[in-house]
Design an enzyme around this catalytic site. Structure first.
Site, PDB file in Angstrom:
ATOM      1  N   GLU A  27      49.494  44.663  41.282  1.00 30.37           N
ATOM      2  CA  GLU A  27      50.469  43.752  41.906  1.00 30.37           C
ATOM      3  C   GLU A  27      50.402  43.899  43.419  1.00 30.37           C
ATOM      4  O   GLU A  27      49.624  44.704  43.934  1.00 30.37           O
ATOM      5  CB  GLU A  27      51.879  44.044  41.373  1.00 30.37           C
ATOM      6  CG  GLU A  27      52.324  45.476  41.600  1.00 30.37           C
ATOM      7  CD  GLU A  27      53.614  45.848  40.874  1.00 30.37           C
ATOM      8  OE1 GLU A  27      54.455  44.975  40.617  1.00 30.37           O
ATOM      9  OE2 GLU A  27      53.781  47.048  40.583  1.00 30.37           O
TER      10      GLU A  27
ATOM     11  N   LYS B  75      62.147  50.547  38.790  1.00 31.05           N
ATOM     12  CA  LYS B  75      62.236  50.116  40.193  1.00 31.05           C
ATOM     13  C   LYS B  75      62.831  51.233  41.047  1.00 31.05           C
ATOM     14  O   LYS B  75      63.996  51.188  41.459  1.00 31.05           O
ATOM     15  CB  LYS B  75      63.056  48.825  40.296  1.00 31.05           C
ATOM     16  CG  LYS B  75      62.852  48.096  41.625  1.00 31.05           C
ATOM     17  CD  LYS B  75      63.369  46.679  41.534  1.00 31.05           C
ATOM     18  CE  LYS B  75      63.373  45.960  42.857  1.00 31.05           C
ATOM     19  NZ  LYS B  75      62.083  45.831  43.507  1.00 31.05           N
TER      20      LYS B  75
ATOM     21  N   ARG C 240      67.684  44.494  34.597  1.00 38.23           N
ATOM     22  CA  ARG C 240      66.592  45.413  34.973  1.00 38.23           C
ATOM     23  C   ARG C 240      67.156  46.712  35.550  1.00 38.23           C
ATOM     24  O   ARG C 240      66.608  47.795  35.316  1.00 38.23           O
ATOM     25  CB  ARG C 240      65.639  44.759  35.963  1.00 38.23           C
ATOM     26  CG  ARG C 240      64.433  45.669  36.270  1.00 38.23           C
ATOM     27  CD  ARG C 240      63.389  45.000  37.114  1.00 38.23           C
ATOM     28  NE  ARG C 240      63.927  44.602  38.399  1.00 38.23           N
ATOM     29  CZ  ARG C 240      63.304  43.806  39.263  1.00 38.23           C
ATOM     30  NH1 ARG C 240      62.105  43.317  38.952  1.00 38.23           N
ATOM     31  NH2 ARG C 240      63.860  43.482  40.397  1.00 38.23           N
TER      32      ARG C 240
ATOM     33  N   TYR D 280      66.700  50.737  42.658  1.00 37.39           N
ATOM     34  CA  TYR D 280      67.295  49.699  43.490  1.00 37.39           C
ATOM     35  C   TYR D 280      67.027  48.322  42.911  1.00 37.39           C
ATOM     36  O   TYR D 280      66.230  48.160  41.984  1.00 37.39           O
ATOM     37  CB  TYR D 280      66.772  49.788  44.927  1.00 37.39           C
ATOM     38  CG  TYR D 280      65.359  49.274  45.155  1.00 37.39           C
ATOM     39  CD1 TYR D 280      64.257  49.982  44.716  1.00 37.39           C
ATOM     40  CD2 TYR D 280      65.135  48.074  45.832  1.00 37.39           C
ATOM     41  CE1 TYR D 280      62.961  49.508  44.944  1.00 37.39           C
ATOM     42  CE2 TYR D 280      63.854  47.600  46.070  1.00 37.39           C
ATOM     43  CZ  TYR D 280      62.766  48.322  45.623  1.00 37.39           C
ATOM     44  OH  TYR D 280      61.499  47.845  45.842  1.00 37.39           O
TER      45      TYR D 280
HETATM   46  N1  PDD Z   1      60.325  43.832  45.486  1.00 35.57           N
HETATM   47  N2  PDD Z   1      56.446  44.262  42.214  1.00 35.57           N
HETATM   48  C1  PDD Z   1      56.925  45.153  43.098  1.00 35.57           C
HETATM   49  C2  PDD Z   1      56.173  46.415  43.333  1.00 35.57           C
HETATM   50  C3  PDD Z   1      58.134  44.878  43.782  1.00 35.57           C
HETATM   51  O1  PDD Z   1      58.626  45.766  44.659  1.00 35.57           O
HETATM   52  C4  PDD Z   1      58.807  43.646  43.539  1.00 35.57           C
HETATM   53  C5  PDD Z   1      60.107  43.300  44.215  1.00 35.57           C
HETATM   54  C6  PDD Z   1      58.241  42.748  42.615  1.00 35.57           C
HETATM   55  C7  PDD Z   1      58.892  41.439  42.281  1.00 35.57           C
HETATM   56  O2  PDD Z   1      60.060  41.625  41.520  1.00 35.57           O
HETATM   57  P1  PDD Z   1      61.270  40.575  41.594  1.00 35.57           P
HETATM   58  O3  PDD Z   1      60.691  39.253  41.262  1.00 35.57           O
HETATM   59  O4  PDD Z   1      62.202  41.059  40.566  1.00 35.57           O
HETATM   60  O5  PDD Z   1      61.808  40.642  42.990  1.00 35.57           O
HETATM   61  C8  PDD Z   1      57.069  43.098  41.970  1.00 35.57           C
HETATM   62  C9  PDD Z   1      61.596  43.602  46.158  1.00 35.57           C
HETATM   63  C10 PDD Z   1      61.849  42.164  46.462  1.00 35.57           C
HETATM   64  C11 PDD Z   1      61.697  44.493  47.392  1.00 35.57           C
HETATM   65  O6  PDD Z   1      61.295  45.650  47.261  1.00 35.57           O
HETATM   66  O7  PDD Z   1      62.189  44.067  48.436  1.00 35.57           O
END
Ligand code: PDD
Length: 286
Positions: A182, A150, A52, A33
């Site tokens: 993270e 992801k 990505r 996703y």
């Molecule tokens: N989450 N790390 C994890 C585990 C994440 O699920 C996310 C993003 C990030 C940050 O990635 P980005 O900057 O590309 O959003 C880091 C999204 C926002 C979500 O699951 O809603």
């Protein structure tokens, strides 16, 4: 009001949108996703999210549902149809519906499932949380080892969020082998003596699209960034901390495991980076 959502080539009212019970996204979490934010009716860093997505699909030998130009057109159509000013667009691609449950991947004749929907969040960039900051707790990182992909395997991150809520905090930072990986849905940073520290890219963390932009902007602003692992003790002793994600942008962290950082209010580095990020990304939004 009912949203218009997108499922496999069709725009439908959300009540009418359906995916098979045999879909591998449902049965196996065999799906990836993306979440892209919308500010002022425009997409923030669509190119980063599309790149990505392509990488996640490639790592799992999953077919792309359509070319990027079509994905962009669907994003824009959903923004228009749902009159989104500020908000998020969720996109999910699954390995499709092979018609039965089977561990083996289906053959290439099974088409991927593509689902997209909007979440309206008026004033997303003016979140009150940015003014007070977030509290985080630390928990063990019990996720699978390919966090750079992801996937929709979000059970443990959801459990982490609940552990944080139960502890009166806003989020959890996950720790593996003594080092922070993270947040449950964001990348983690600390600031000490003017230096920003964030874990280096690898399979242990998601390669945040917001992280990439923030690291670039910080370097352009002559801020020092060290990409290396850090411990929770180091975070507790930091001057300030913050997280980044597509939905929170740059969000200050004001306490870690109940220990207030600095003055216990959002720090100057996080505050400045949030301003720069929002300014620059609004300019580049499409
Ligand atoms: N989450 N790390 C994890 C585990 C994440 O699920 C996310 C993003 C990030 C940050 O990635 P980005 O900057 O590309 O959003 C880091 C999204 C926002 C979500 O699951 O809603």
């Amino acid at each position: 009001m009912s949203r218009t959502v997108y499922v496999n080539g069709q725009y439908l009212p959300e009540e009418e949108a359906k995916v098979s019970i045999f879909d591998r996204g449902f049965l196996m979490a065999d799906a990836v996703y993306e979440v892209t934010s919308v500010l002022g009716g425009k997409l923030i860093d669509f190119a980063g999210h599309a790149a990505r997505l392509a990488r996640s699909l490639g790592e799992l030998d999953m077919a792309a549902p359509c070319p990027d130009a079509e994905l962009l057109a669907i994003h824009r159509e959903l923004v228009t149809r749902n009159e989104i000013v500020d908000g998020l667009i969720y996109l999910q691609v699954t390995r499709g519906n092979p018609g039965d449950r089977d561990f083996a991947f289906p053959d290439a004749s099974v088409k991927p499932t593509l689902v997209m929907f909007t979440q309206s969040k008026p004033g997303l960039a003016d979140s009150p949380q940015a003014k007070v900051g977030m509290k985080v707790i630390s928990i063990d990182d019990l996720r699978w080892a390919r966090r750079d992909i992801k996937t929709v395997q979000l059970l443990y991150p959801s459990m982490g969020k609940m552990m944080a809520k139960k502890a009166g905090a806003d989020d959890a930072w996950m720790v593996e082998d003594g080092f922070v990986t993270e947040g449950t849905s964001n990348n983690a940073y600390l600031v000490k003596g003017g230096r920003i520290v964030t874990r280096q890219l690898g399979t242990e963390i998601l390669h945040g699209i917001t992280r990439a932009a923030v690291v670039r902007f910080a370097r352009e602003a002559q801020m020092e960034i060290e990409e290396r692992p850090f411990t929770i003790d180091e975070a507790k002793a930091a001057d300030e901390a913050f997280i980044t994600s597509a939905s929170a942008f740059v969000m200050p962290v004001v306490s870690v495991d109940g220990v207030a950082l600095g003055s216990g209010t959002p720090g100057p580095v996080a505050t400045r980076l949030r301003e720069i990020y929002l300014d620059e990304m609004r300019k580049a939004a499409i």
